[in-house]
Enzyme design. Structure first.
Site, PDB file in Angstrom:
ATOM      1  N   ASP A  12     -80.658 -36.688  52.717  1.00 34.51           N
ATOM      2  CA  ASP A  12     -80.754 -37.210  54.067  1.00 34.51           C
ATOM      3  C   ASP A  12     -79.762 -38.376  54.154  1.00 34.51           C
ATOM      4  O   ASP A  12     -79.248 -38.852  53.139  1.00 34.51           O
ATOM      5  CB  ASP A  12     -82.186 -37.682  54.325  1.00 34.51           C
ATOM      6  CG  ASP A  12     -82.348 -38.361  55.669  1.00 34.51           C
ATOM      7  OD1 ASP A  12     -81.934 -37.772  56.682  1.00 34.51           O
ATOM      8  OD2 ASP A  12     -82.866 -39.492  55.697  1.00 34.51           O
ATOM      9  N   ASP A  14     -79.744 -41.359  57.089  1.00 34.90           N
ATOM     10  CA  ASP A  14     -80.369 -42.610  57.526  1.00 34.90           C
ATOM     11  C   ASP A  14     -81.571 -42.959  56.665  1.00 34.90           C
ATOM     12  O   ASP A  14     -82.474 -42.140  56.483  1.00 34.90           O
ATOM     13  CB  ASP A  14     -80.827 -42.492  58.987  1.00 34.90           C
ATOM     14  CG  ASP A  14     -79.694 -42.722  59.965  1.00 34.90           C
ATOM     15  OD1 ASP A  14     -79.148 -43.842  59.998  1.00 34.90           O
ATOM     16  OD2 ASP A  14     -79.360 -41.775  60.694  1.00 34.90           O
ATOM     17  N   ASP A 170     -86.332 -40.089  53.007  1.00 36.64           N
ATOM     18  CA  ASP A 170     -87.098 -41.320  53.199  1.00 36.64           C
ATOM     19  C   ASP A 170     -88.185 -41.188  54.251  1.00 36.64           C
ATOM     20  O   ASP A 170     -88.986 -42.098  54.416  1.00 36.64           O
ATOM     21  CB  ASP A 170     -86.165 -42.466  53.609  1.00 36.64           C
ATOM     22  CG  ASP A 170     -85.639 -42.301  55.021  1.00 36.64           C
ATOM     23  OD1 ASP A 170     -85.798 -43.238  55.839  1.00 36.64           O
ATOM     24  OD2 ASP A 170     -85.065 -41.242  55.329  1.00 36.64           O
TER      25      ASP A 170
END
Length: 224
Positions: A12, A14, A170
Site C-alpha cells: 500500500d 499512504d 496500514d
C-alpha cells in the site's frame, strides 16, 4: 541472483510507505467539516482510512449527485497534495528493504485506493517510482479495497503466487483486501494498533520496515 520465481512484495502507499494519514485527516476535515462531518483519529481510521473516494462519497455525501461527490472529494485530494508537497518522508527502513528486494530480483507492486495523481506524487516524492513493476489503482478497477481484486491484479502483473508473496498494509480495508487475495499481510502500525491489524487479518505487525522481527520474517519468506 537467487531464484525468486513466484514471489513478490506488494505495498500500500499512504500510511505504509510514508506516514501521510495525518495530512489526509486534515484535508478531510477541511473539506467535509463545513458539510457536517468532522473526524478525529479514531473515526478517520474506522470510516475513511483505506477506502476509495467512491465509497466515501456514498456514505458521507449521499444527497449529492455523483458528479458533485467527485468534485468535492477531488477538492479534498487537491488540499492533500498541497499539504504533502515537500513533506514526504519514507518510513524507517523502507529504502534498505527496497534495495534488498531489488538486489535479489523480487518484483514489487504498489496497490492503493488513492487517486492516481496522489499515488504518483507520493512515489515520485519518495524517489521510488522506478522500483515498482506496476501501480494498481483501486478506483480504476470494478472493485477497490477491501475487495481482493486490487491485490489479485497486483499479483497478475508480476506473475506471482499469493501464498509466496507478502503484502504491507496500514488500514483495515487494505489488510482485508490483501488477505482475501490469499497474501500473508504485515500490518504497519502508523495509525492502527497491533490488535486492530491482527484483528483485520494481518499475520503480524511492525512499527516500520526496520523492525527486527519483520526483517527476520522477510529473510525467511523471501529466502534472502
Amino acid at each position: 541472483m537467487i531464484e525468486t520465481l513466484g514471489r513478490a512484495l506488494l505495498f500500500d502507499i499512504d500510511g505504509t510507505l510514508a506516514n501521510t494519514d495525518p495530512l489526509h485527516l486534515k484535508a478531510f476535515n477541511q473539506v467535509l467539516g463545513p458539510r457536517g462531518h468532522v473526524f478525529d483519529h479514531a473515526r478517520f481510521s474506522r470510516d475513511l482510512q483505506g477506502f476509495a473516494n467512491v465509497s466515501i462519497g456514498e456514505r458521507f455525501l449521499p444527497d449529492e449527485t455523483l458528479e458533485r461527490r467527485a468534485a468535492i472529494l477531488g477538492e479534498k485530494e487537491e488540499v492533500f497534495r498541497t499539504l504533502v508537497s515537500g513533506q514526504i518522508e519514507p518510513l524507517p527502513g523502507l529504502m534498505a528493504l527496497l534495495d534488498r528486494a531489488d538486489g535479489v530480483g523480487i518484483p514489487m507492486v504498489a496497490v492503493t485506493n488513492a487517486p492516481r495523481l496522489n499515488a504518483e506524487l507520493l512515489l515520485s516524492g519518495l524517489g521510488i517510482t522506478h522500483r515498482f513493476k506496476a501501480l494498481v489503482i483501486g478506483d480504476e478497477l470494478p472493485h477497490g479495497k477491501p475487495h481482493p481484486l486490487p491485490y489479485q491484479e497486483g499479483l497478475r502483473f508480476v506473475g506471482a503466487s499469493a501464498a509466496a508473496s507478502i503484502a504491507f498494509e496500514d488500514s483495515r480495508s487494505g489488510v482485508q483486501s490483501a488477505t482475501a487475495a490469499g497474501i500473508p499481510t504485515i500490518g504497519i502500525r502508523t495509525s492502527l494498533s497491533d490488535a486492530d491489524l491482527i484483528g483485520s487479518g494481518a499475520v503480524a505487525s511492525a512499527s516500520a520496515f526496520d523492525d527486527p522481527a519483520l526483517l527476520a520474517r522477510l529473510a525467511c519468506a523471501m529466502a534472502w
